[in-house]
Design an enzyme around this catalytic site. Sequence first.
Site, PDB file in Angstrom:
ATOM      1  N   SER A 161      41.404 -37.052  33.140  1.00 24.79           N
ATOM      2  CA  SER A 161      40.840 -37.888  32.049  1.00 24.79           C
ATOM      3  C   SER A 161      41.926 -39.156  31.940  1.00 24.79           C
ATOM      4  CB  SER A 161      40.756 -37.214  30.752  1.00 24.79           C
ATOM      5  OG  SER A 161      39.859 -37.955  29.906  1.00 24.79           O
ATOM      6  N   ASP A 255      29.326 -35.396  32.386  1.00 22.58           N
ATOM      7  CA  ASP A 255      30.225 -36.094  31.725  1.00 22.58           C
ATOM      8  C   ASP A 255      29.828 -37.555  31.736  1.00 22.58           C
ATOM      9  OD1 ASP A 255      32.692 -37.389  31.201  1.00 22.58           O
ATOM     10  OD2 ASP A 255      33.863 -36.334  32.654  1.00 22.58           O
ATOM     11  N   HIS A 285      33.211 -32.793  30.231  1.00 26.63           N
ATOM     12  CA  HIS A 285      34.555 -33.427  30.466  1.00 26.63           C
ATOM     13  C   HIS A 285      35.591 -32.250  29.537  1.00 26.63           C
ATOM     14  CE1 HIS A 285      37.008 -36.779  30.479  1.00 26.63           C
ATOM     15  NE2 HIS A 285      37.584 -36.478  29.758  1.00 26.63           N
TER      16      HIS A 285
END
Length: 319
Positions: A161, A255, A285
């Site tokens: 991320s 996501d 995610h």
Amino acid sequence: MALTDQAQALLDMVYRVGAPRFHELTVAQARHSFEKLQFVFGGEPEAVASTLEVPMARPDGSALLARLYRPLEADPAEALPLLIYFHGGGWCVGSVQSHDSLCRQLANRAGCAVLSVDYRLAPEHPFPAAVEDALFAVEWARANAEQLLVDPGRFGLGGDSAGGNLSLVTALMLRDRAAAALRVLCLIYPCTEIESSRPSRALFSSGYFLDRESLVWFFERYLPGGQANDWRASPMKARWLGDLPPMLLVTAECDPLTDDSVAFADRVRAEGGSVEHLSVDGMVHGFVTLGKWFPEASQVVNRIAVHLRQRLTPTVDAA
């Protein structure tokens, strides 16, 4: 485009109990909530040969902290390849501790040392503080490779991320500085562009864990000056994406960031780079650090480990 049963069950539980989401919390509450999520669903930490808390001294007298992991299989005197890892958490939450289990798994399964960096977080330290810390960590580790007992010719970067974003940005800065080449980038659902209108942003904007409002919450705290078009925040905005290390890109099907990551990979390939893309069906995610809940997490870590072993072995050409 259906969630797995496990992913659906987790989301049903989260939304059924009305658990507040990041954008509904203070920064302190969000950090506590994130750490708790990782503790509950992250799995038991594996034993490694050693861990070492590493203070990386800056010229101003302060220190950037990191944790060094050595795998169980390592010879105590062997200079190992090194994966420098930047944790996820929207540049605002997360820590070395929240990603402790993942870094232990990566070290053991890839047979490399892992240096997990506790970079400064927003909003106390907004952009570009995390970027500066990421670059400093790589340069410090190279300069102190002998002390860390790692091979400076076999470095890779990784992150999930926001950490994937920092890995990309750091690789671009090192390329532009003509620094020693990295061997590999391991990017787990990275944020490649702050502002995006690609379909996944709308399709998975609500009810898929990383809601639109939470993304905005993170972006506003990381970029209070509105620097979304700065390539150091949005690496997709970089002038050129060529001459980067070979990449392994992991994406989750459900996501909001997925289409941005795929577009980034397509551009890297078009500009001469190498990207291996692993798309994980039915996942949301953040799943990779939730190994106690998602069996797919361990499978992905195993795939990453194989890739790292291939790229960080002494026989692989760093170019």
